[in-house]
Design a protein around this motif. Structure first.
Motif, PDB file in Angstrom:
ATOM      1  N   GLU A 305       8.021  -9.225  -6.024  1.00 34.60           N
ATOM      2  CA  GLU A 305       7.928  -8.094  -6.958  1.00 34.60           C
ATOM      3  C   GLU A 305       6.787  -7.166  -6.548  1.00 34.60           C
ATOM      4  OE1 GLU A 305       9.675 -10.227 -10.984  1.00 34.60           O
ATOM      5  OE2 GLU A 305       7.597  -9.613 -10.931  1.00 34.60           O
ATOM      6  N   ALA A 306       5.685  -7.774  -6.135  1.00 33.27           N
ATOM      7  CA  ALA A 306       4.528  -6.968  -5.702  1.00 33.27           C
ATOM      8  C   ALA A 306       4.919  -6.088  -4.517  1.00 33.27           C
ATOM      9  CB  ALA A 306       3.367  -7.885  -5.329  1.00 33.27           C
ATOM     10  N   MET A 307       5.695  -6.653  -3.600  1.00 32.86           N
ATOM     11  CA  MET A 307       6.137  -5.891  -2.428  1.00 32.86           C
ATOM     12  C   MET A 307       7.021  -4.718  -2.849  1.00 32.86           C
ATOM     13  SD  MET A 307       7.370  -8.027   0.862  1.00 32.86           S
ATOM     14  CE  MET A 307       8.106  -9.284  -0.078  1.00 32.86           C
ATOM     15  N   ASN A 308       7.947  -5.007  -3.739  1.00 33.43           N
ATOM     16  CA  ASN A 308       8.900  -3.967  -4.124  1.00 33.43           C
ATOM     17  C   ASN A 308       8.295  -2.905  -5.030  1.00 33.43           C
ATOM     18  OD1 ASN A 308      10.839  -5.181  -2.592  1.00 33.43           O
ATOM     19  ND2 ASN A 308      11.589  -6.455  -4.260  1.00 33.43           N
ATOM     20  N   LEU A 309       7.159  -3.230  -5.656  1.00 35.47           N
ATOM     21  CA  LEU A 309       6.477  -2.223  -6.469  1.00 35.47           C
ATOM     22  C   LEU A 309       5.280  -1.635  -5.709  1.00 35.47           C
ATOM     23  CD1 LEU A 309       6.576  -4.029  -9.942  1.00 35.47           C
ATOM     24  CD2 LEU A 309       7.811  -1.960  -9.348  1.00 35.47           C
ATOM     25  N   ASN A 310       5.279  -1.880  -4.391  1.00 36.67           N
ATOM     26  CA  ASN A 310       4.259  -1.321  -3.494  1.00 36.67           C
ATOM     27  C   ASN A 310       2.835  -1.806  -3.767  1.00 36.67           C
ATOM     28  OD1 ASN A 310       6.082   0.292  -2.007  1.00 36.67           O
ATOM     29  ND2 ASN A 310       6.138   1.720  -3.727  1.00 36.67           N
ATOM     30  N   PHE A 311       2.721  -3.083  -4.111  1.00 42.81           N
ATOM     31  CA  PHE A 311       1.403  -3.678  -4.274  1.00 42.81           C
ATOM     32  C   PHE A 311       1.076  -4.631  -3.116  1.00 42.81           C
ATOM     33  CE2 PHE A 311       2.087  -2.695  -8.803  1.00 42.81           C
ATOM     34  CZ  PHE A 311       0.862  -2.128  -9.108  1.00 42.81           C
ATOM     35  N   TRP A 312       2.037  -4.871  -2.241  1.00 45.64           N
ATOM     36  CA  TRP A 312       1.830  -5.890  -1.209  1.00 45.64           C
ATOM     37  C   TRP A 312       2.504  -5.437   0.078  1.00 45.64           C
ATOM     38  CZ3 TRP A 312      -1.320  -9.997  -1.829  1.00 45.64           C
ATOM     39  CH2 TRP A 312      -1.303 -10.993  -0.853  1.00 45.64           C
ATOM     40  N   PRO A 313       1.883  -5.686   1.240  1.00 47.89           N
ATOM     41  CA  PRO A 313       2.538  -5.308   2.504  1.00 47.89           C
ATOM     42  C   PRO A 313       3.885  -6.017   2.643  1.00 47.89           C
ATOM     43  CG  PRO A 313       0.285  -6.064   2.881  1.00 47.89           C
ATOM     44  CD  PRO A 313       0.584  -6.348   1.457  1.00 47.89           C
ATOM     45  N   ARG A 314       4.768  -5.376   3.377  1.00 45.27           N
ATOM     46  CA  ARG A 314       6.102  -5.981   3.517  1.00 45.27           C
ATOM     47  C   ARG A 314       6.021  -7.200   4.431  1.00 45.27           C
ATOM     48  NH1 ARG A 314       8.035  -0.261   3.423  1.00 45.27           N
ATOM     49  NH2 ARG A 314       7.329  -0.186   5.559  1.00 45.27           N
ATOM     50  N   ILE A 315       6.580  -8.288   3.947  1.00 42.32           N
ATOM     51  CA  ILE A 315       6.612  -9.521   4.734  1.00 42.32           C
ATOM     52  C   ILE A 315       8.028 -10.092   4.674  1.00 42.32           C
ATOM     53  CG2 ILE A 315       4.194 -10.240   4.659  1.00 42.32           C
ATOM     54  CD1 ILE A 315       4.765 -11.771   2.124  1.00 42.32           C
ATOM     55  N   LYS A 316       8.280 -11.058   5.544  1.00 44.69           N
ATOM     56  CA  LYS A 316       9.640 -11.596   5.649  1.00 44.69           C
ATOM     57  C   LYS A 316      10.021 -12.397   4.396  1.00 44.69           C
ATOM     58  CE  LYS A 316      11.265 -13.051   9.666  1.00 44.69           C
ATOM     59  NZ  LYS A 316      11.369 -13.925  10.844  1.00 44.69           N
ATOM     60  N   VAL A 317      11.173 -12.061   3.832  1.00 45.23           N
ATOM     61  CA  VAL A 317      11.686 -12.772   2.655  1.00 45.23           C
ATOM     62  C   VAL A 317      13.055 -13.323   3.020  1.00 45.23           C
ATOM     63  CG1 VAL A 317      12.410 -12.531   0.241  1.00 45.23           C
ATOM     64  CG2 VAL A 317      10.486 -11.204   1.079  1.00 45.23           C
TER      65      VAL A 317
END
Lengths: 663, 97
Positions: A305-317
């Motif tokens: 969620e943090a990634m998709n709300l631009n709080f976290w760098p994109r990492i492999k999911v």
């Protein structure tokens, strides 16, 4: 599952959301009693505090109030933020703080739970000196190793195991209550007040009491998995079981240990008949593994969620199974495994971990309270005085817990480093991205319509691709980034049959997946907007190709040659995605804050997933271009032209070489 | 109230893109809008923070000179007092001078 309430859905809820709060009886009363002399004031007061904490903090705040903040069925601090961010931009900061502390304390949940259960073995005759650390390490390592395969199959056993666990809690506690029914008076809040006011250092015991409610945040985070009704109904059962056990433990302590100290004896195992110890410890271990599993899955969800709300760098999911919402994030898994092993090696046993656990969760809860108040006031339109009262009640309660837990900092200094790293990552990513966006130049796409048409028809320019696709941040029909237009027209112009501008719109609704298409020049310049919920992986290429196929089959897209751009020699589709990667130009002059933020941001970008991978683009279909980002050009450059060179440089750009004649 | 989007929508609909921008300090800039910078407010209320305006003669397709330098001036939306549109001789007022 959100709307339905059946025996099966309640069982699933038991297996998913009550791991942390449900296994707290393993260590809470043990932590309250500690090495203190057993007195009625301490034990009854402790149980009273637990009961009223579970009532005010868990039942009233989380079960009654916070579960109202249902973001299309999803819960958790980021979902709550998504609901209220439009009312106040500054709410990003408490959200970052809340999520950071939730993640940090989550690292201690698996080791403290599993260690508490495994330490029960030391009660068995002959095993008093058993080394529990290796056993805990093996259990946790196996748990983290099997995450990559998903929990779809074993997940079905979680509900029944937790039902068995809660039944065991009730029976064990109930037996002790029958033997010592006076213990029920402990539920009177006066015992709690008495403990906090008159017991020496009573207020600081709140640090141990708080351990009973650390899992409350998880109830809200797992809203999406179980649904509000299932959580509310199952909580009535769970709270009854928990209180029966806590009260039973209190009864056992008062009966057996009056006027003496417990000296580390765990009342949870102490009240078990000796013949039941092995099955009891086995069930407890299974329950703690399920609790750890819930924490691990919760951390994946939180980072996603943090990634998709631009709080976290994109990492492999990864998605290990077809189960909706089930994800596996390798880097988070490795980090958590490392953190958990470090915890158990450092603290060695659950008693030491109790002294460190809980501090961060108080911060998470305070931040949730702040966001919740905004939700109640702005979204539900509750009157200001009522929201103010609620805010006051929880601010006082949670601040008291926070202060009581501050004493734990000296035991958990290494968490501060971990928390600081998470906080910096979220803060930098969020705020640097905002700066970055503020300096992205957009332009009117309409003004390029005729130039794009001319380029598309100009056969003197070699064709770059049939379908040329750019990912754009511009969400409006007539807008486009200037850098995209420069990519098409400058240096070697890119001729294509169709220019696509693809905008990925991350919605605040978790599972949206829809699109709309607008043609700026018929069959030549097309803008596609794909709405993707914040819990869905953005597989841009897959979705895009499906859209093109649908447009062609519906005859909305009229291509002159083969629909996919293939020829009679080549039946493969000819799609080319251009990804424009930015790098920080040397020609910048920043303020100190912006400079640190942006440099760290670009450093993180290097470590994170590339745009190509993050948007699910196949390598063979992607061309990556690099453009320098100039935010603040160096100002006041006075480049003086020296006069004595002017004549030479005007006529001869390079100095002549004098060739000496050979003698 | 932020009316920057209103300006952009009006500008996009124009055929004759020549405008005059009057700044709060009284300066008048004549030319065309070549680019703009959006704010990121979330919730769909994105406004325009800055505008890049170039003189009509120098405004190129890509908003740059042959060496890649941006042409024109970047001005804050808040610094604009009014915008005059040559096409229909209308005036959009933003802030009082």
């Amino acid at each position: 599952m959100n709307g339905k309430v059946t025996a099966a859905t309640l069982l699933v809820a038991l297996g998913i959301i009550y791991g942390d709060i449900g296994t707290s009886p393993l260590y809470v009363l043990k932590a309250i009693a500690g090495d203190r002399p057993v007195t009625e004031m301490l034990i009854y007061g402790g149980v009273s505090c637990i009961f009223w904490t579970l009532t005010i903090q868990t039942t009233f705040k989380y079960i009654f109030l916070t579960l109202k903040a249902d973001n299309h069925g999803e819960g958790g601090i980021f979902s709550l933020y998504a609901l209220v961010r439009k009312y106040r931009k500054s709410l990003a900061l408490p959200t970052i703080l809340g999520a950071t502390t939730l993640l940090a304390d989550g690292i201690i949940t698996p080791p403290i739970s599993v260690a508490s259960a495994v330490e029960g073995l030391t009660i068995l005759p002959g095993l008093e000196n058993l080394q529990t650390v290796p056993i805990v390490i093996v259990i946790l390592s196996a748990l983290f190793f099997f995450q990559r395969f998903g929990t779809y199959k074993v997940g079905r056993t979680f509900g029944p195991v937790m039902l068995l666990w809660f039944t065991m809690l009730s029976v064990l506690g109930g037996i002790q209550i029958i033997r010592h029914p006076d213990v029920l008076f402990a539920l009177n809040p006066l015992f709690a007040i008495n403990l906090l006011r008159h017991y020496p250092g009573g207020f600081w015991l709140l640090g141990a009491v708080f351990l009973a409610t650390t899992g409350a945040e998880a109830l809200y985070s797992d809203l999406g998995h179980c649904g509000r009704k299932n959580i509310r109904i199952s909580w009535m059962f769970v709270k009854t079981c928990l209180m029966l056990n806590y009260t039973g433990q209190a009864a056992w302590i008062v009966q057996t240990g009056a006027d003496s100290a417990m000296y580390g004896t765990n009342p949870f195992f102490g009240m078990m008949p000796s013949w039941f110890l092995i099955p009891g410890i086995t069930i407890a271990t299974l329950a703690t593994i399920i609790a750890s599993q819930a924490m691990i899955s919760g951390s994946y969800t939180l980072i996603n969620e943090a990634m998709n709300l631009n709080f976290w760098p994109r990492i492999k999911v990864k998605q290990p199974t077809n189960l909706k919402g089930q994800i596996y994030i390798p880097s988070v898994n490795n980090l958590l495994w490392f953190g958990c092993i470090l915890m158990i090696l450092y603290f060695r046993n659950s008693s030491h971990m109790e002294a460190a656990y809980g501090f961060s969760i108080t911060i998470t809860m305070l931040m949730t309270t702040l966001l919740l108040a905004h939700y109640l006031y702005y979204s539900l339109k509750w009157p200001a005085y009522l929201v103010g009262l609620i805010l006051l009640l929880f601010s006082i309660t949670e601040s008291s817990f926070f202060i009581a837990n501050v004493a734990k900092i000296k035991e958990r200094w290494m968490f501060l480093i971990f928390e600081l790293l998470i906080f910096i990552t979220m803060y930098v990513w969020y705020y640097a991205r905002k700066i970055n966006n503020r300096f992205t130049h957009f332009t009117d796409l309409g003004k390029y319509a005729s130039s794009l048409t001319e380029l598309h028809e100009d056969v003197s320019i070699p064709k770059f691709s049939t379908h040329l696709i750019y990912l754009t941040k511009a969400n409006r029909r007539h807008e486009i980034e200037e850098k995209i237009m420069r990519s098409i027209f400058s240096r070697n112009p890119k001729r294509a049959d169709i220019y696509w501008f693809l905008h990925i719109n991350r919605t605040v609704e978790p599972y949206t997946l829809s699109y709309d298409v607008s043609e700026l020049v018929q069959d030549t310049v097309i803008k596609v907007n794909i709405n993707i919920g914040f819990r869905i992986q953005p597989r841009a290429e897959l979705y895009f190709k499906k859209i093109v196929r649908e447009l062609i089959s519906n005859r909305e897209l009229n291509l002159h040659n083969r629909p996919d751009g293939s020829t009679r020699y080549n039946r493969e589709p000819d799609f080319k995605f251009v990804v424009i990667e930015k790098f920080l130009s040397v020609e910048n002059e920043f303020s100190l804050r912006d400079g640190i933020l942006l440099n760290t941001y670009f450093l993180m970008k290097k470590w994170g997933l590339s745009d190509q991978k993050a948007f699910g683009l196949d390598k063979c279909d992607v061309v990556t271009e690099y453009v320098p980002l100039v935010y603040q050009p160096v100002n006041n450059i006075e480049l003086k032209k020296e006069n004595h060179h002017s004549q030479v440089s005007a006529t001869r750009p390079y100095p002549s070489r004098i060739i000496e004649p050979t003698p | 109230m932020d009316r920057s989007r209103e300006l952009l929508n009006k500008y996009i609909s124009l055929v004759d893109k020549r405008i005059e921008v009057v700044l709060l300090k009284g300066e008048v800039i004549r030319g065309m809008i070549t680019a703009f910078i959006s704010s990121e407010t979330g919730g769909g209320g994105t406004g325009i923070l800055k505008w890049r305006i170039a003189e009509v003669e120098e405004a190129s397709l890509l908003g740059t000179d042959p060496f890649g330098f941006d042409i024109g001036r970047t001005i804050d939306h808040k610094a604009i007092a009014e915008v005059r549109f040559m096409e229909d001789q209308t005036i959009m007022k933003f802030n009082d001078r």
